[in-house]
Write an enzyme that holds these catalytic residues in place. Structure first.
Site, PDB file in Angstrom:
ATOM      1  N   LYS A 176      -8.328   4.857  23.598  1.00 49.31           N
ATOM      2  CA  LYS A 176      -7.036   4.496  23.006  1.00 49.31           C
ATOM      3  C   LYS A 176      -7.019   3.021  22.621  1.00 49.31           C
ATOM      4  O   LYS A 176      -7.517   2.173  23.362  1.00 49.31           O
ATOM      5  CB  LYS A 176      -5.916   4.757  24.025  1.00 49.31           C
ATOM      6  N   THR A 207       6.896   0.407  26.662  1.00 48.13           N
ATOM      7  CA  THR A 207       5.616   1.119  26.640  1.00 48.13           C
ATOM      8  C   THR A 207       5.215   1.618  28.032  1.00 48.13           C
ATOM      9  O   THR A 207       4.051   1.901  28.278  1.00 48.13           O
ATOM     10  CB  THR A 207       4.505   0.192  26.098  1.00 48.13           C
ATOM     11  N   GLY A 209       4.369   4.079  30.620  1.00 50.95           N
ATOM     12  CA  GLY A 209       4.008   5.493  30.631  1.00 50.95           C
ATOM     13  C   GLY A 209       3.442   6.029  29.325  1.00 50.95           C
ATOM     14  O   GLY A 209       3.354   7.244  29.136  1.00 50.95           O
ATOM     15  N   THR A 210       2.990   5.151  28.431  1.00 54.92           N
ATOM     16  CA  THR A 210       2.451   5.645  27.151  1.00 54.92           C
ATOM     17  C   THR A 210       1.219   6.539  27.365  1.00 54.92           C
ATOM     18  O   THR A 210       1.091   7.591  26.741  1.00 54.92           O
ATOM     19  CB  THR A 210       2.064   4.477  26.217  1.00 54.92           C
ATOM     20  N   GLY A 211       0.330   6.101  28.270  1.00 52.23           N
ATOM     21  CA  GLY A 211      -0.898   6.883  28.505  1.00 52.23           C
ATOM     22  C   GLY A 211      -0.593   8.236  29.122  1.00 52.23           C
ATOM     23  O   GLY A 211      -1.196   9.259  28.754  1.00 52.23           O
ATOM     24  N   CYS A 212       0.346   8.262  30.074  1.00 50.22           N
ATOM     25  CA  CYS A 212       0.721   9.536  30.714  1.00 50.22           C
ATOM     26  C   CYS A 212       1.299  10.493  29.668  1.00 50.22           C
ATOM     27  O   CYS A 212       0.953  11.685  29.623  1.00 50.22           O
ATOM     28  CB  CYS A 212       1.782   9.306  31.796  1.00 50.22           C
TER      29      CYS A 212
HETATM   30  N1  LIG Z   1       2.887  -0.822  20.329  1.00 47.65           N
HETATM   31  C1  LIG Z   1       2.367   0.380  20.026  1.00 47.65           C
HETATM   32  N2  LIG Z   1       2.689   0.976  18.851  1.00 47.65           N
HETATM   33  C2  LIG Z   1       2.176   2.186  18.535  1.00 47.65           C
HETATM   34  N3  LIG Z   1       1.342   2.885  19.327  1.00 47.65           N
HETATM   35  C3  LIG Z   1       0.993   2.338  20.513  1.00 47.65           C
HETATM   36  C4  LIG Z   1       1.484   1.076  20.933  1.00 47.65           C
HETATM   37  N4  LIG Z   1       0.981   0.802  22.172  1.00 47.65           N
HETATM   38  C5  LIG Z   1       0.213   1.873  22.512  1.00 47.65           C
HETATM   39  N5  LIG Z   1       0.200   2.791  21.511  1.00 47.65           N
HETATM   40  C6  LIG Z   1      -0.458   4.100  21.539  1.00 47.65           C
HETATM   41  O1  LIG Z   1      -0.021   4.740  22.744  1.00 47.65           O
HETATM   42  C7  LIG Z   1      -1.080   5.542  23.276  1.00 47.65           C
HETATM   43  C8  LIG Z   1      -1.375   5.077  24.685  1.00 47.65           C
HETATM   44  O2  LIG Z   1      -2.207   3.942  24.600  1.00 47.65           O
HETATM   45  P1  LIG Z   1      -2.292   2.763  25.639  1.00 47.65           P
HETATM   46  O3  LIG Z   1      -0.968   2.068  25.696  1.00 47.65           O
HETATM   47  O4  LIG Z   1      -3.485   1.965  25.259  1.00 47.65           O
HETATM   48  O5  LIG Z   1      -2.532   3.552  26.997  1.00 47.65           O
HETATM   49  P2  LIG Z   1      -2.213   3.170  28.496  1.00 47.65           P
HETATM   50  O6  LIG Z   1      -0.749   3.444  28.743  1.00 47.65           O
HETATM   51  O7  LIG Z   1      -3.106   4.086  29.253  1.00 47.65           O
HETATM   52  O8  LIG Z   1      -2.557   1.724  28.661  1.00 47.65           O
HETATM   53  C9  LIG Z   1      -2.220   5.405  22.280  1.00 47.65           C
HETATM   54  O9  LIG Z   1      -2.123   6.448  21.331  1.00 47.65           O
HETATM   55  C10 LIG Z   1      -1.965   4.048  21.638  1.00 47.65           C
HETATM   56  O10 LIG Z   1      -2.571   3.913  20.377  1.00 47.65           O
HETATM   57  C1  LIG Z   2       2.155   7.342  39.083  1.00 46.75           C
HETATM   58  C2  LIG Z   2       1.710   6.600  37.882  1.00 46.75           C
HETATM   59  N1  LIG Z   2       0.713   7.094  37.146  1.00 46.75           N
HETATM   60  C3  LIG Z   2       0.274   6.412  36.057  1.00 46.75           C
HETATM   61  C4  LIG Z   2       0.852   5.206  35.712  1.00 46.75           C
HETATM   62  C5  LIG Z   2       0.332   4.428  34.549  1.00 46.75           C
HETATM   63  O1  LIG Z   2       0.819   4.992  33.462  1.00 46.75           O
HETATM   64  P1  LIG Z   2       0.478   4.551  31.985  1.00 46.75           P
HETATM   65  O2  LIG Z   2       0.808   5.685  31.127  1.00 46.75           O
HETATM   66  O3  LIG Z   2      -0.896   3.995  31.906  1.00 46.75           O
HETATM   67  O4  LIG Z   2       1.540   3.448  31.710  1.00 46.75           O
HETATM   68  P2  LIG Z   2       1.852   2.068  32.383  1.00 46.75           P
HETATM   69  O5  LIG Z   2       2.439   2.239  33.719  1.00 46.75           O
HETATM   70  O6  LIG Z   2       0.529   1.375  32.401  1.00 46.75           O
HETATM   71  O7  LIG Z   2       2.824   1.504  31.453  1.00 46.75           O
HETATM   72  C6  LIG Z   2       1.906   4.741  36.493  1.00 46.75           C
HETATM   73  N2  LIG Z   2       2.545   3.587  36.189  1.00 46.75           N
HETATM   74  N3  LIG Z   2       2.310   5.446  37.575  1.00 46.75           N
END
Ligand SMILES: Nc1ncnc2c1ncn2[C@@H]1O[C@H](COP(=O)(O)OP(=O)(O)O)[C@@H](O)[C@H]1O
Ligand SMILES: Cc1ncc(COP(=O)(O)OP(=O)(O)O)c(N)n1
Length: 274
Positions: A176, A207, A209-212
């Protein structure tokens, strides 16, 4: 009687509802999949950060897994926060008896900087869980730990996705691009082709929880029988809309909007190129 696909998430909790088990279940519901959950760790956290963590015992996690798997076998599953080696080994043991699509979001560190996986597990996940994965969805820092080199651009992301598939044994990987600069580009490798999933980058602090959310949407689509590439494309649409239309909640990194996709997206709206 109504026939419905079911999906299982194995992860930690977020009482503020934006990440972890709570986010996964909301996404499953939105995508019309019956959601089930096994809790690994109870996390006191909110949009400002993680205040405390309590891991459940291996014995109790196993009881939850058996309760679900012996009664309502899911059509797909995902793992999120799996904090210890013992938890990984337990899940790997259970996976040996199933053949369903399995998405790994290798959650290591929350956006707030708090660690959600211990140091040893960051290495051990490579040979316990990843060989079972249908799709692995690391962000850039997680992918760097999995492959052992730095990722600065999409070419590096391609190389990392290739290592996760060809050397670590996953069927597909999406590296990602949320942590890189410019457009939000995620690189998918399915063992044959690379796909760039591209969306505008939105200027927002919402943002959490975007990954979840992204990995749960992919899991829901796999549960409904979609092929890997199609499931990931829908997942990208889902998370993009969830980020584009943020909710005014929380004092820190607020949650994404799980209704965004329902409100906005038209299939095929995002750019996908090989
Ligand atoms: N500011 C943003 N605008 C648009 N898409 C985003 C933005 N930040 C993250 N994404 C997208 O959200 C998804 C989760 O990515 P990311 O934030 O890198 O994951 P994580 O939460 O695990 O750190 C990916 O599809 C990424 O491209
Ligand atoms: C219980 C729990 N699992 C995963 C995360 C991390 O989630 P993620 O989608 O990577 O988003 P951020 O927390 O990094 O914004 C979490 N916080 N808690």
């Amino acid at each position: 009687m109504h026939k419905v696909a079911s999906a299982l998430t194995i992860a930690g909790t977020d009482p503020s509802g934006g990440a972890g088990i709570q986010a996964d279940l909301k996404v499953f519901q939105e995508q019309e999949v019956y959601g089930m959950s096994v809790i690994t760790s109870v996390v006191a956290q909110n949009t400002l950060g993680v205040q405390d963590v309590q891991h459940l015992s291996i014995d109790f996690i196993e009881k939850q897994l058996d309760a679900v798997l012996t009664d309502i076998p899911p059509q797909a599953m995902k793992t999120g926060m799996i904090a210890t080696v013992d938890m990984m080994e337990l899940i790997a043991k259970k996976l040996a008896n199933t053949n369903i699509p399995y998405v790994i979001d290798p959650v290591m560190v929350a956006k707030s900087g708090d660690s959600l996986m211990d140091e040893k597990s960051r290495q051990v996940i490579r040979n316990t869980l990843i060989p079972h994965a249908t799709v692995v969805t690391p962000n850039v820092p997680e992918a760097e730990i999995l492959v052992g080199f730095e990722i600065h651009d999409n070419q590096d992301a391609e190389k990392a996705a290739k290592v996760i598939v060809n050397e670590l044994g996953a069927k597909a990987a999406v590296v990602k691009g949320g942590h890189l600069e410019g457009a939000a580009v995620d690189v998918l490798y399915d063992g044959e082709d690379f796909y760039y999933l591209k969306a505008d980058r939105f200027e927002t602090k919402h943002t959490h929880g975007t990954g979840c959310t992204f990995s749960a949407a992919i899991t829901a689509e796999l549960a409904k029988g979609k092929q890997i590439k199609d499931a990931v494309v829908i997942g990208k649409d889902f998370i993009t809309d969830a980020i584009q239309y943020p909710l005014e909640l929380g004092n820190g990194h607020g949650p994404t909007n799980h209704w965004g996709y329902r409100l906005k997206s038209l299939p095929g709206q995002r750019e996908v190129s090989k």
